[in-house]
Enzyme design. Structure first.
Site, PDB file in Angstrom:
ATOM      1  N   THR A  15       0.828  -1.212   0.000  1.00 20.45           N
ATOM      2  CA  THR A  15       0.000   0.000   0.000  1.00 20.45           C
ATOM      3  C   THR A  15       0.864   1.264   0.000  1.00 20.45           C
ATOM      4  O   THR A  15       0.693   2.156  -0.840  1.00 20.45           O
ATOM      5  CB  THR A  15      -0.902   0.000   1.264  1.00 20.45           C
ATOM      6  N   VAL A  16       1.804   1.353   0.933  1.00 21.68           N
ATOM      7  CA  VAL A  16       2.600   2.584   1.060  1.00 21.68           C
ATOM      8  C   VAL A  16       3.649   2.662  -0.047  1.00 21.68           C
ATOM      9  O   VAL A  16       3.827   3.712  -0.683  1.00 21.68           O
ATOM     10  CB  VAL A  16       3.261   2.668   2.458  1.00 21.68           C
ATOM     11  N   LYS A 106       5.923   1.762  12.584  1.00 22.79           N
ATOM     12  CA  LYS A 106       5.815   2.161  14.009  1.00 22.79           C
ATOM     13  C   LYS A 106       6.160   1.020  14.949  1.00 22.79           C
ATOM     14  O   LYS A 106       6.668   1.247  16.046  1.00 22.79           O
ATOM     15  CB  LYS A 106       4.421   2.706  14.340  1.00 22.79           C
ATOM     16  N   GLU A 130       8.647  10.171   9.499  1.00 22.53           N
ATOM     17  CA  GLU A 130       7.434  11.002   9.495  1.00 22.53           C
ATOM     18  C   GLU A 130       6.174  10.157   9.292  1.00 22.53           C
ATOM     19  O   GLU A 130       5.112  10.456   9.847  1.00 22.53           O
ATOM     20  CB  GLU A 130       7.538  12.056   8.387  1.00 22.53           C
ATOM     21  N   GLY A 189     -12.330  -1.898   3.623  1.00 24.80           N
ATOM     22  CA  GLY A 189     -10.885  -1.682   3.552  1.00 24.80           C
ATOM     23  C   GLY A 189     -10.365  -0.714   4.595  1.00 24.80           C
ATOM     24  O   GLY A 189      -9.211  -0.286   4.536  1.00 24.80           O
ATOM     25  N   GLU A 192      -7.810  -3.898   9.001  1.00 23.91           N
ATOM     26  CA  GLU A 192      -7.017  -5.048   8.566  1.00 23.91           C
ATOM     27  C   GLU A 192      -7.822  -6.334   8.775  1.00 23.91           C
ATOM     28  O   GLU A 192      -8.715  -6.371   9.632  1.00 23.91           O
ATOM     29  CB  GLU A 192      -5.760  -5.162   9.442  1.00 23.91           C
ATOM     30  N   LYS A 207       2.961   4.122  18.688  1.00 27.07           N
ATOM     31  CA  LYS A 207       3.044   5.504  18.181  1.00 27.07           C
ATOM     32  C   LYS A 207       3.300   6.482  19.324  1.00 27.07           C
ATOM     33  O   LYS A 207       4.019   7.473  19.152  1.00 27.07           O
ATOM     34  CB  LYS A 207       1.749   5.863  17.439  1.00 27.07           C
ATOM     35  N   GLY A 305      -3.510   5.181   4.740  1.00 24.36           N
ATOM     36  CA  GLY A 305      -3.872   5.165   3.324  1.00 24.36           C
ATOM     37  C   GLY A 305      -2.632   5.340   2.477  1.00 24.36           C
ATOM     38  O   GLY A 305      -1.623   5.881   2.930  1.00 24.36           O
TER      39      GLY A 305
HETATM   40  N1  NAP Z   1      -1.086   1.196   5.007  1.00 25.13           N
HETATM   41  C1  NAP Z   1      -1.116   2.330   5.683  1.00 25.13           C
HETATM   42  O1  NAP Z   1      -2.027   3.119   5.572  1.00 25.13           O
HETATM   43  C2  NAP Z   1       0.012   2.681   6.617  1.00 25.13           C
HETATM   44  C3  NAP Z   1      -0.048   3.887   7.335  1.00 25.13           C
HETATM   45  C4  NAP Z   1       1.032   4.246   8.169  1.00 25.13           C
HETATM   46  C5  NAP Z   1       2.096   3.384   8.298  1.00 25.13           C
HETATM   47  N2  NAP Z   1       2.086   2.189   7.614  1.00 25.13           N
HETATM   48  C6  NAP Z   1       3.234   1.312   7.802  1.00 25.13           C
HETATM   49  O2  NAP Z   1       3.890   1.152   6.543  1.00 25.13           O
HETATM   50  C7  NAP Z   1       4.480  -0.140   6.462  1.00 25.13           C
HETATM   51  C8  NAP Z   1       3.968  -0.825   5.192  1.00 25.13           C
HETATM   52  O3  NAP Z   1       2.570  -0.946   5.275  1.00 25.13           O
HETATM   53  P1  NAP Z   1       1.700  -1.362   3.990  1.00 25.13           P
HETATM   54  O4  NAP Z   1       0.294  -1.078   4.365  1.00 25.13           O
HETATM   55  O5  NAP Z   1       2.255  -0.774   2.767  1.00 25.13           O
HETATM   56  O6  NAP Z   1       1.929  -2.936   3.998  1.00 25.13           O
HETATM   57  P2  NAP Z   1       1.551  -3.968   2.846  1.00 25.13           P
HETATM   58  O7  NAP Z   1       0.531  -3.386   1.936  1.00 25.13           O
HETATM   59  O8  NAP Z   1       1.266  -5.259   3.512  1.00 25.13           O
HETATM   60  O9  NAP Z   1       2.910  -4.105   2.017  1.00 25.13           O
HETATM   61  C9  NAP Z   1       4.071  -4.669   2.544  1.00 25.13           C
HETATM   62  C10 NAP Z   1       5.043  -4.912   1.405  1.00 25.13           C
HETATM   63  O10 NAP Z   1       6.245  -5.426   1.953  1.00 25.13           O
HETATM   64  C11 NAP Z   1       6.502  -6.704   1.375  1.00 25.13           C
HETATM   65  N3  NAP Z   1       7.052  -7.582   2.394  1.00 25.13           N
HETATM   66  C12 NAP Z   1       6.520  -7.867   3.607  1.00 25.13           C
HETATM   67  N4  NAP Z   1       7.318  -8.729   4.260  1.00 25.13           N
HETATM   68  C13 NAP Z   1       8.354  -8.979   3.432  1.00 25.13           C
HETATM   69  C14 NAP Z   1       9.502  -9.803   3.521  1.00 25.13           C
HETATM   70  N5  NAP Z   1       9.724 -10.552   4.608  1.00 25.13           N
HETATM   71  N6  NAP Z   1      10.366  -9.831   2.481  1.00 25.13           N
HETATM   72  C15 NAP Z   1      10.125  -9.095   1.364  1.00 25.13           C
HETATM   73  N7  NAP Z   1       9.054  -8.302   1.209  1.00 25.13           N
HETATM   74  C16 NAP Z   1       8.179  -8.255   2.235  1.00 25.13           C
HETATM   75  C17 NAP Z   1       5.161  -7.199   0.894  1.00 25.13           C
HETATM   76  O11 NAP Z   1       5.367  -8.161  -0.098  1.00 25.13           O
HETATM   77  P3  NAP Z   1       4.337  -9.387  -0.307  1.00 25.13           P
HETATM   78  O12 NAP Z   1       3.321  -8.841  -1.209  1.00 25.13           O
HETATM   79  O13 NAP Z   1       5.180 -10.409  -0.896  1.00 25.13           O
HETATM   80  O14 NAP Z   1       3.797  -9.752   1.058  1.00 25.13           O
HETATM   81  C18 NAP Z   1       4.560  -5.903   0.373  1.00 25.13           C
HETATM   82  O15 NAP Z   1       5.109  -5.578  -0.872  1.00 25.13           O
HETATM   83  C19 NAP Z   1       4.101  -0.843   7.756  1.00 25.13           C
HETATM   84  O16 NAP Z   1       5.142  -0.701   8.681  1.00 25.13           O
HETATM   85  C20 NAP Z   1       2.878  -0.088   8.228  1.00 25.13           C
HETATM   86  O17 NAP Z   1       2.710  -0.146   9.629  1.00 25.13           O
HETATM   87  C21 NAP Z   1       1.086   1.832   6.780  1.00 25.13           C
END
Ligand code: NAP
Length: 431
Positions: A15-16, A106, A130, A189, A192, A207, A305
């Site tokens: 997502t990010v 976080k 940030e 959505g 989680e 946080k 998001g």
């Molecule tokens: N989503 C939000 O709104 C949001 C907001 C603030 C902070 N965050 C933080 O941002 C970070 C990412 O969140 P996200 O929502 O983008 O997560 P996500 O959608 O689950 O994406 C995670 C990505 O990392 C890859 N990944 C995970 N474990 C891995 C591993 N062991 N080796 C290689 N690749 C790996 C995943 O690949 P696969 O597809 O192969 O699993 C995917 O491409 C997290 O720390 C989250 O807490 C997210």
């Protein structure tokens, strides 16, 4: 004069990560105009390159983190994979190679920030985070820079979009249970598939440790913080809260008592309806703070998001682009966070809301009043509502009382046969 290109490596492309790529694409020219540097994604590490290549055939996916770690041209890594491992090891390896790290994680910072900041300073690198708190709201930079002239006296944050969305919907749709709103939020959505970290308050507690570091320059871990989630909030509580003039919010609170003593806690709180935090609805986040010079201020926006969070990641990249190739920025890197005492929850004082199921029989109120009297708890409000022929619901709001007195009273109330259950205990107010 144009500076050398800023080449970045991404760990993760979910997502990010995809949001980061989209903004770098759409804003490439304006970012370059602003920083005099081109920012380019050089490599993206994911587990299953084949799967991502189908959707993004032009992007430079790699199937080993070494392709990023061992590439000397990559000066910055963006860790957006999440979780504790392997993210921690990859961040440490990156810092040891002198690469700057931008992370949205976080959990990683909540658990390991001291160790990671120490590694960063040892290797003259830096960590930017940030996006780890408040998504698109520039709260970290605001504490580090915007409010840096202030001694921060307190802050109160709504820092989890999922729980705020759930509480908002429960408040808007009378009688809807937490479970049913949660499953609706999952299908839209907003939550989680496994919402445990959100609902339990752990996400907010991580946080809070990060905000405490940047607001108060202190080093606290999640084990120092009392945190509770919203599991036990019922639609009846939300309705009574409104009747008394409050909205229930999951709040992170940080308060400086003196130079070495702080209140840091996370729990559902009845926020007075006229307070700005009471009007923060749906998946929005906000932080309300008081500084000795600025007075009261509030930051508000989308806490999660793809694009809001990526917007925060990019703001860190812009900082790095401005700083050039020298050692870590003195402004960002802070490794001197102090270990301090966090006041125990038992030693704090607050007002309480309680909802009891009781036998509707003669003399029950006297017995309950006696428990409050013994524990020096005085009552501000009391509502008794018949449930059926033999039972009633008793709702009480107290004046300010030491937590330990209330904990004793709850134990004693549970021992009364006339008290069938203590359904809810919620703290009231922001003091
Ligand atoms: N989503 C939000 O709104 C949001 C907001 C603030 C902070 N965050 C933080 O941002 C970070 C990412 O969140 P996200 O929502 O983008 O997560 P996500 O959608 O689950 O994406 C995670 C990505 O990392 C890859 N990944 C995970 N474990 C891995 C591993 N062991 N080796 C290689 N690749 C790996 C995943 O690949 P696969 O597809 O192969 O699993 C995917 O491409 C997290 O720390 C989250 O807490 C997210």
């Amino acid at each position: 004069m144009s500076l050398p290109m800023l080449r970045i490596g991404l760990f993760g492309f979910g997502t990010v990560g995809q949001g980061v790529w989209k903004i770098l694409q759409s804003q490439s020219q304006s970012l370059q105009n602003r920083t005099s540097r081109e920012i380019q994604i050089e490599a993206i590490y994911v587990r299953d390159v084949g799967r991502y290549k189908i959707q993004y055939p032009e992007l430079p996916f790699v199937n080993s983190p070494d392709a990023i770690l061992n590439n000397p041209d990559i000066g910055v890594v963006v860790e957006v994979m999440g979780g504790e491992n392997p993210a921690k090891e990859l961040v440490i390896q990156s810092l040891r190679k002198g690469k700057r790290v931008v992370t949205a994680n976080k959990e990683l910072l909540g658990k390991h920030k001291s160790e990671l900041f120490h590694e960063a300073s040892l290797h003259h690198s830096d960590i930017y985070f940030e996006a780890a708190v408040g998504g698109g709201i520039p709260i970290i930079r605001s504490f580090k820079v915007g409010f840096s002239a202030n001694s921060i006296q307190s802050f109160f944050g709504i820092l989890n979009g999922t729980t705020n969305y759930i509480l908002t919907k429960m408040s808007e749709t009378e009688g809807q249970s937490l479970a049913s709103v949660l499953s609706e939020a999952q299908s839209l959505g907003f939550a989680e598939a496994d919402p445990t970290m959100d609902i339990s308050g752990a996400d907010v507690a991580y946080k809070l440790t990060i905000l405490a570091a940047v607001a108060f320059k202190i080093d606290v871990g999640i084990s120092d913080i009392h945190f509770e989630g919203i599991e036990s909030i019922d639609s009846d509580d939300i309705a009574y809260a409104r009747q008394f003039g409050y909205e229930i919010k999951l709040l992170a609170m940080g308060k400086q008592l003196d130079a070495n003593s702080f209140v840091l806690k996370v729990h559902p709180t009845m926020v007075p309806i006229h307070h700005p935090l009471a009007s923060v609805r749906d998946e929005f986040n906000a932080v309300f703070l008081t500084g000795d010079s600025v007075g009261e201020a509030m930051l508000y926006g989308k806490g999660a998001g793809s694009l809001p969070t990526a917007s925060a990641v990019i703001s860190d990249l812009i900082d790095i682009a401005f700083e050039g190739q020298g050692p870590g920025s003195a402004r960002n890197l802070e490794t001197n966070y102090r270990k301090v005492a966090v006041e125990k929850i038992e030693d704090q004082e607050t007002r309480f809301y309680l909802r009891l199921n009781i036998q509707d029989i003669f003399g029950v109120l006297e017995k309950i009043a006696a428990v409050f009297g013994t524990n020096h708890i005085s009552l501000a409000n009391l509502i008794q509502k018949e449930r059926d022929e033999s039972t009633a619901q008793l709702v009480i709001v107290t004046h300010k009382v030491p937590e330990k007195n209330m904990q004793n009273a709850i134990v004693q109330l549970k021992q009364l046969v006339e008290v069938l259950s203590v359904q809810s205990v919620i703290r009231v107010g922001l003091d």
